[in-house]
Design a protein around this motif. Structure first.
Motif, PDB file in Angstrom:
ATOM      1  N   LEU A  30       0.828  -1.203   0.000  1.00 24.01           N
ATOM      2  CA  LEU A  30       0.000   0.000   0.000  1.00 24.01           C
ATOM      3  C   LEU A  30       0.869   1.263   0.000  1.00 24.01           C
ATOM      4  CD1 LEU A  30      -2.717  -1.161   2.529  1.00 24.01           C
ATOM      5  CD2 LEU A  30      -3.042  -0.777   0.078  1.00 24.01           C
ATOM      6  N   GLY A  31       1.954   1.236   0.760  1.00 28.22           N
ATOM      7  CA  GLY A  31       2.867   2.377   0.780  1.00 28.22           C
ATOM      8  C   GLY A  31       3.520   2.609  -0.572  1.00 28.22           C
ATOM      9  N   SER A  32       3.870   1.541  -1.251  1.00 29.06           N
ATOM     10  CA  SER A  32       4.478   1.651  -2.579  1.00 29.06           C
ATOM     11  C   SER A  32       3.512   2.298  -3.569  1.00 29.06           C
ATOM     12  CB  SER A  32       4.896   0.258  -3.065  1.00 29.06           C
ATOM     13  OG  SER A  32       5.458   0.335  -4.347  1.00 29.06           O
ATOM     14  N   VAL A  33       2.265   1.890  -3.503  1.00 30.21           N
ATOM     15  CA  VAL A  33       1.247   2.498  -4.371  1.00 30.21           C
ATOM     16  C   VAL A  33       1.112   3.983  -4.049  1.00 30.21           C
ATOM     17  CG1 VAL A  33      -1.240   2.549  -4.878  1.00 30.21           C
ATOM     18  CG2 VAL A  33      -0.039   0.360  -4.757  1.00 30.21           C
ATOM     19  N   ALA A  34       1.066   4.322  -2.772  1.00 31.95           N
ATOM     20  CA  ALA A  34       0.929   5.729  -2.371  1.00 31.95           C
ATOM     21  C   ALA A  34       2.123   6.551  -2.854  1.00 31.95           C
ATOM     22  CB  ALA A  34       0.773   5.832  -0.855  1.00 31.95           C
ATOM     23  N   ARG A  35       3.336   6.042  -2.673  1.00 29.78           N
ATOM     24  CA  ARG A  35       4.537   6.769  -3.122  1.00 29.78           C
ATOM     25  C   ARG A  35       4.520   6.976  -4.634  1.00 29.78           C
ATOM     26  NH1 ARG A  35       6.489   3.550   0.938  1.00 29.78           N
ATOM     27  NH2 ARG A  35       7.144   1.895  -0.467  1.00 29.78           N
ATOM     28  N   ASP A  36       4.154   5.928  -5.384  1.00 27.06           N
ATOM     29  CA  ASP A  36       4.102   6.049  -6.842  1.00 27.06           C
ATOM     30  C   ASP A  36       3.040   7.056  -7.278  1.00 27.06           C
ATOM     31  OD1 ASP A  36       6.134   4.200  -7.045  1.00 27.06           O
ATOM     32  OD2 ASP A  36       4.818   2.527  -7.599  1.00 27.06           O
ATOM     33  N   MET A  37       1.883   7.010  -6.639  1.00 30.31           N
ATOM     34  CA  MET A  37       0.825   7.979  -6.976  1.00 30.31           C
ATOM     35  C   MET A  37       1.281   9.400  -6.696  1.00 30.31           C
ATOM     36  SD  MET A  37      -2.709   6.117  -5.712  1.00 30.31           S
ATOM     37  CE  MET A  37      -3.368   7.685  -5.277  1.00 30.31           C
ATOM     38  N   LEU A  38       1.934   9.603  -5.575  1.00 32.61           N
ATOM     39  CA  LEU A  38       2.392  10.951  -5.226  1.00 32.61           C
ATOM     40  C   LEU A  38       3.388  11.470  -6.259  1.00 32.61           C
ATOM     41  CD1 LEU A  38       2.211  13.299  -3.267  1.00 32.61           C
ATOM     42  CD2 LEU A  38       4.033  12.225  -1.925  1.00 32.61           C
ATOM     43  N   ARG A  39       4.298  10.612  -6.711  1.00 33.71           N
ATOM     44  CA  ARG A  39       5.253  11.036  -7.749  1.00 33.71           C
ATOM     45  C   ARG A  39       4.524  11.464  -9.018  1.00 33.71           C
ATOM     46  NH1 ARG A  39       8.667   7.170  -5.419  1.00 33.71           N
ATOM     47  NH2 ARG A  39       7.864   5.448  -6.648  1.00 33.71           N
ATOM     48  N   PRO A  63       4.446  18.478  -1.516  1.00 31.28           N
ATOM     49  CA  PRO A  63       4.834  17.776  -0.289  1.00 31.28           C
ATOM     50  C   PRO A  63       6.160  17.038  -0.451  1.00 31.28           C
ATOM     51  CG  PRO A  63       3.139  16.548  -1.430  1.00 31.28           C
ATOM     52  CD  PRO A  63       3.361  17.806  -2.214  1.00 31.28           C
ATOM     53  N   VAL A  64       6.966  17.092   0.583  1.00 29.90           N
ATOM     54  CA  VAL A  64       8.196  16.316   0.667  1.00 29.90           C
ATOM     55  C   VAL A  64       8.006  15.398   1.876  1.00 29.90           C
ATOM     56  CG1 VAL A  64      10.683  16.379   1.059  1.00 29.90           C
ATOM     57  CG2 VAL A  64       9.577  18.187  -0.299  1.00 29.90           C
TER      58      VAL A  64
END
Length: 184
Positions: free
Chosen positions: A34-43, A82-83
């Motif tokens: 889930l975190g990987s999906v969130a990080r990719d979406m944010l990018r 956001p960073v």
């Protein structure tokens, strides 16, 4: 996607781990996915043009970073970049990031409230590390810290973020009017 899929999925994972129907390994695997999906979406949704930055991190003892991405997505929709520093971020790392990035606000997440002595110690160090930047503490453990956060110049974010933008912008503006905060 975050509010309708990722956050509810993480809540189910947490509940299943807590009740014992999911092992720690399974919980870690689900959390990482889930975190990987969130990080990719944010990018993918970061603003293309230069904009004001918001620094987001978890308390030094905090292991839950998925809520940071919910805040990060909201910040993008408000026109901020956001960073995300992630879990277990010590005050010294906040200080360095503030000096390097010059954010308009530092957001700290806490889901499990530390003991009072530890919370006070961390909050004093975070307030010092944020220097003259606006800073806020949010998450399910933040409300119990309100009496410690506000005297140090911070803001506690409670509940739903949908109506927070005017409050968020006003808080940043107040910091600037006091002759503090980022020049960006």
């Amino acid at each position: 996607v975050y509010e309708r899929v990722l956050a509810p999925a993480m809540k189910i994972v947490g509940q299943r781990w807590h009740e014992g129907s999911m092992s720690i390994g399974q919980e870690h695997m689900a959390t990482e996915s889930l975190g990987s999906v969130a990080r990719d979406m944010l990018r993918l949704i970061q603003p293309e043009h230069e904009t004001r930055q918001v620094l987001l991190a978890c308390f030094a003892d905090e292991e839950h970073n998925l809520p940071l991405y919910g805040v990060a997505f909201r910040c993008v929709s408000w026109g901020y970049r956001p960073v995300v520093l992630g879990i277990r971020t010590p005050p010294s790392a906040i200080r360095h990031a503030v000096e390097s990035l010059d954010p308009v606000l530092v957001g700290l997440s806490v889901t499990v409230t530390p003991p009072a002595y530890r919370a006070r110690e961390l909050l004093e160090q975070y307030a010092d590390a944020c220097r003259d930047r606006a800073w806020a503490v949010g998450g399910s453990g933040a409300e119990s810290l309100k009496e410690m956060v506000e005297p140090l110049g911070g803001m506690v974010v409670e509940g739903d973020l949908s109506g927070l933008k005017p409050k968020f912008d006003a808080f940043i503006a107040r910091q600037r009017m006091r002759g503090t905060g980022s020049s960006k």
